[in-house]
Design an enzyme around this catalytic site. Structure first.
Site, short mmCIF file in Angstrom:
data_model
loop_
_atom_site.label_atom_id
_atom_site.label_comp_id
_atom_site.label_asym_id
_atom_site.label_seq_id
_atom_site.Cartn_x
_atom_site.Cartn_y
_atom_site.Cartn_z
CG ASN A 15 -12.84 -9.26 43.24
OD1 ASN A 15 -11.82 -9.15 42.57
ND2 ASN A 15 -13.45 -10.43 43.44
CG LEU A 16 -10.33 -3.92 40.30
CD1 LEU A 16 -9.25 -3.06 39.64
CD2 LEU A 16 -11.62 -3.12 40.45
CE LYS A 17 -16.20 -10.92 41.15
NZ LYS A 17 -17.46 -11.63 41.07
CB ALA A 55 -16.95 -7.39 41.25
CB SER A 56 -20.49 -6.50 38.02
OG SER A 56 -21.43 -6.94 38.96
CD GLU A 66 -18.59 -12.19 47.36
OE1 GLU A 66 -18.68 -11.00 47.10
OE2 GLU A 66 -17.91 -12.99 46.67
CG HIS A 93 -14.01 -14.60 44.97
ND1 HIS A 93 -14.83 -15.06 43.97
CD2 HIS A 93 -14.48 -13.38 45.32
CE1 HIS A 93 -15.76 -14.14 43.72
NE2 HIS A 93 -15.56 -13.11 44.53
CB ILE A 122 -21.62 -13.66 42.21
CG1 ILE A 122 -21.30 -13.84 43.70
CG2 ILE A 122 -20.42 -13.04 41.48
CD1 ILE A 122 -20.08 -14.69 44.00
O1 G3P Z 1 -16.04 -10.41 45.01
C1 G3P Z 1 -17.20 -9.71 44.73
C2 G3P Z 1 -18.23 -10.51 44.13
O2 G3P Z 1 -18.06 -11.83 43.89
C3 G3P Z 1 -19.55 -9.92 43.90
O3 G3P Z 1 -19.59 -9.63 42.54
O4 G3P Z 1 -20.35 -8.44 40.58
O5 G3P Z 1 -22.01 -9.37 42.19
O6 G3P Z 1 -20.64 -7.40 42.82
P1 G3P Z 1 -20.72 -8.66 42.02
#
Ligand code: G3P
Length: 221
Positions: A5-7, A199-200, A138, A90, A143
């Site tokens: 997810n590139l957010k 994502a990150s 999640e 999300h 996150i």
């Molecule tokens: O949609 C993916 C997400 O919310 C997780 O984010 O940056 O913790 O991998 P991250």
């Protein structure tokens, strides 16, 4: 399935998103794994045009029919742009349950694959009843922290798989939050998840290819 997810990260809009896609295509080809990229809406068309093995998803759709809805994301429009699926609900773009249901139904009618997100296993089991293709659990507190749900809170993965499959065995279970490396992916799969949402770790990586490759290695048994 590996969902990236590139957010709204600045590193992966426009040119950055195209570079990430190129890296993901290479990994998908080399490792034969399913990779999804969910970019900013404005990049869906460009990425979808250049995607081969990688699937492009929207980050959200609004549960609306075509018409007078300024500023909304029309499901037909993301499909027309080339998206083949969408995230729904999300934790950074939460929706009311009634809208989640409408969005799933519209997506199904259009042939868009649905990944409905949930903050925990209880909500995960509740949305599984709405019959999406995937539910992604999640925990919001992890996150973006780099602390992986599968390493720090394995019970969430185990309980999510159990509770969601009990409610609806057709729904595939993804987990996410803080997933950063090969081991995190491996553990998520060991505990029964069928893929990860992250994502990150990728968007902030110095080298997209190296990071996606490392995560893909977590899928190799
Ligand atoms: O949609 C993916 C997400 O919310 C997780 O984010 O940056 O913790 O991998 P991250």
């Amino acid at each position: 399935m590996l969902v990236i997810n590139l957010k709204s990260y600045i590193e992966t809009i426009g040119k950055g998103g195209s570079e990430l896609l190129e890296a993901a295509e290479k990994v998908a080809e080399e490792y034969g794994i399913n990779i999804v990229i969910a970019p900013q809406f404005t990049d869906i068309y460009l990425l979808a045009k250049n995607a081969k093995k990688v699937k492009i998803f929207a980050q959200h759709i609004d549960p609306i029919e075509p018409g007078a809805y300024t500023g909304y994301i029309l499901p037909e429009a993301v499909k027309e742009a080339g998206a083949v699926g969408t995230l729904i609900n999300h934790s950074e773009k939460p929706m009311k349950i009634i809208d989640i249901e409408k969005a799933i139904n519209i997506a199904r009618r259009l042939g868009l694959i649905t990944i409905v997100c949930a903050n925990d296993e209880i909500v995960g089991a509740a949305v599984a009843k709405l019959n999406p293709d995937y539910v992604a659990v999640e925990p919001p507190e992890l996150i973006g922290t780099g602390i992986s749900v599968s390493t720090a809170k394995p019970e969430i993965v185990i309980n999510s798989v159990k509770m969601i499959k009990e409610v609806n065995p057709n729904v595939k279970v993804l987990v996410g939050a803080g997933i950063s490396n090969r081991e995190d992916v491996k553990k998520a799969l060991e505990y029964g998840a069928e893929g990860v949402l992250l994502a990150s770790a990728v968007t902030k990586a110095k080298n997209f290819y190296e990071k996606i490759k490392e995560l893909a290695e977590g899928f190799i048994r």
